[in-house]
Design a protein around this motif. Structure first.
Motif, PDB file in Angstrom:
ATOM      1  N   TYR A 142       0.827  -1.214   0.000  1.00 44.39           N
ATOM      2  CA  TYR A 142       0.000   0.000   0.000  1.00 44.39           C
ATOM      3  C   TYR A 142       0.862   1.265   0.000  1.00 44.39           C
ATOM      4  CZ  TYR A 142      -3.323   3.553   1.552  1.00 44.39           C
ATOM      5  OH  TYR A 142      -4.084   4.696   1.656  1.00 44.39           O
ATOM      6  N   TYR A 143       1.796   1.345   0.955  1.00 37.63           N
ATOM      7  CA  TYR A 143       2.581   2.568   1.092  1.00 37.63           C
ATOM      8  C   TYR A 143       3.654   2.696   0.010  1.00 37.63           C
ATOM      9  CZ  TYR A 143       0.261   3.611   5.465  1.00 37.63           C
ATOM     10  OH  TYR A 143      -0.687   3.915   6.400  1.00 37.63           O
ATOM     11  N   THR A 144       4.268   1.583  -0.378  1.00 40.98           N
ATOM     12  CA  THR A 144       5.255   1.647  -1.459  1.00 40.98           C
ATOM     13  C   THR A 144       4.571   2.008  -2.772  1.00 40.98           C
ATOM     14  OG1 THR A 144       6.559  -0.079  -0.369  1.00 40.98           O
ATOM     15  CG2 THR A 144       7.085   0.391  -2.651  1.00 40.98           C
ATOM     16  N   ARG A 146       1.823   3.756  -3.138  1.00 42.42           N
ATOM     17  CA  ARG A 146       1.407   5.159  -3.117  1.00 42.42           C
ATOM     18  C   ARG A 146       2.566   6.092  -3.428  1.00 42.42           C
ATOM     19  NH1 ARG A 146      -2.209   7.237   1.764  1.00 42.42           N
ATOM     20  NH2 ARG A 146      -1.979   9.077   0.445  1.00 42.42           N
ATOM     21  N   LYS A 147       3.746   5.753  -2.930  1.00 46.73           N
ATOM     22  CA  LYS A 147       4.900   6.653  -3.079  1.00 46.73           C
ATOM     23  C   LYS A 147       5.669   6.427  -4.385  1.00 46.73           C
ATOM     24  CE  LYS A 147       8.758   8.587  -0.482  1.00 46.73           C
ATOM     25  NZ  LYS A 147       8.200   9.941  -0.579  1.00 46.73           N
ATOM     26  N   PHE A 148       5.825   5.165  -4.773  1.00 48.64           N
ATOM     27  CA  PHE A 148       6.671   4.866  -5.930  1.00 48.64           C
ATOM     28  C   PHE A 148       5.933   4.187  -7.084  1.00 48.64           C
ATOM     29  CE2 PHE A 148       9.354   4.507  -2.081  1.00 48.64           C
ATOM     30  CZ  PHE A 148      10.238   5.557  -2.325  1.00 48.64           C
ATOM     31  N   LYS A 150       4.191   3.105 -10.273  1.00 47.19           N
ATOM     32  CA  LYS A 150       4.007   3.644 -11.617  1.00 47.19           C
ATOM     33  C   LYS A 150       3.560   2.571 -12.618  1.00 47.19           C
ATOM     34  CE  LYS A 150       7.481   7.310 -11.160  1.00 47.19           C
ATOM     35  NZ  LYS A 150       8.778   7.844 -11.686  1.00 47.19           N
ATOM     36  N   GLU A 163       5.777  -1.868  -8.355  1.00 50.24           N
ATOM     37  CA  GLU A 163       6.605  -1.286  -7.291  1.00 50.24           C
ATOM     38  C   GLU A 163       5.991  -1.558  -5.922  1.00 50.24           C
ATOM     39  OE1 GLU A 163       7.293   0.839 -11.112  1.00 50.24           O
ATOM     40  OE2 GLU A 163       5.484   0.318  -9.953  1.00 50.24           O
ATOM     41  N   GLY A 164       4.665  -1.444  -5.839  1.00 48.14           N
ATOM     42  CA  GLY A 164       3.989  -1.719  -4.584  1.00 48.14           C
ATOM     43  C   GLY A 164       4.105  -3.172  -4.179  1.00 48.14           C
TER      44      GLY A 164
END
Length: 253
Positions: A142-144, A146-148, A150, A163-164
């Protein structure tokens, strides 16, 4: 305002579920654990039958028999094949081959049986392992993402990114391996088991997403405010439990 209310409901539901699971873990008796898993199984089976679009009432007879016999047999997973053979034979006899009525005997039945087998053969610690691995995989993804995030991971779940997934699997592997190291003969073994279990949980989540997409629904149910249905919460565990059990057997743990 509505999103804030939904967010609050989500946290309240999560807290209640955590307390319930924690109580079962602290009590740690086979009967209570069996009853708890049985309730989860019944709710998940109801949702799965709806997703598979089958209303065959015989499912409940098979499910009840399977769960009642599970504590008595050395290999409860054999019950799945027995139920499939009986149901397949009856469908052929009636000349009404409704393949969809067979699916709930595999999903969520297999995953719930393997959760029970994990507990019975490896104790509550094995359920802690799978809880940590799957939870960290979800949180990391979830957090990966959201941030990375693509690159789309699969057309089945457009919001899930590679990436997530990678971030979730890395976090789930590290967290699970750290817990398992003291119970594995090889340091590498703990990481390998945690890694493959984490990957299995990702595809468990993806499989349920596929079922919901095919059924045209957002959630598997609405019994858990802010979270959807029971399957929405245990989808990763249903695949991960099978993977973890087989891996523990292979490594002789």
């Amino acid at each position: 305002m509505a999103s804030m209310t939904e967010h609050g409901q989500r946290w309240k539901t999560a807290a209640i579920l955590l307390l319930l699971v924690g109580a079962v873990a602290l009590i740690d008796t086979p009967f209570i654990t069996w009853v708890f898993f049985g309730i989860v199984y019944a709710l998940a089976l109801k949702e799965a039958a709806a997703l598979f679009r089958t209303a065959d009432t015989a499912l409940w007879i098979y499910a009840g028999a399977i769960w009642l016999l599970a504590p008595l047999l050395p290999h409860p997973s054999d019950l799945i094949f027995a139920a499939l053979l009986i149901q397949g034979g009856l469908l052929a006899y009636r000349r009404r081959l409704e393949i969809r009525s067979l699916f709930p005997l595999l999903y969520p039945t297999a995953g719930m049986l393997y959760l029970w087998m994990l507990y019975r053969e490896y104790g509550m610690i094995s359920l802690l392992w799978i809880l940590v691995i799957v939870a960290l995989t979800d949180v990391g993804a979830y957090y990966t993402g959201r941030k990375f995030g693509k690159t789309p991971f699969s057309p089945t779940s457009p919001k899930k990114t590679r990436e997530g997934v990678y971030g979730g699997v890395i976090l789930g592997t590290i967290g699970g391996a750290v817990l398992m190291i003291g119970h594995q003969n090889l340091f590498l073994g703990a990481f390998l088991i945690a890694f493959l279990t984490s990957v299995a949980s990702v595809f468990g989540d993806l499989f349920e997403s596929y079922l919901k997409r095919e059924a045209g629904v957002k959630d598997s149910g609405d019994i858990l405010p802010g979270h959807g249905g029971v399957l929405d919460r245990i989808d990763g565990y249903l695949f991960a439990s099978v993977a973890l059990y087989i891996l523990l057997k292979i490594t002789g743990s």
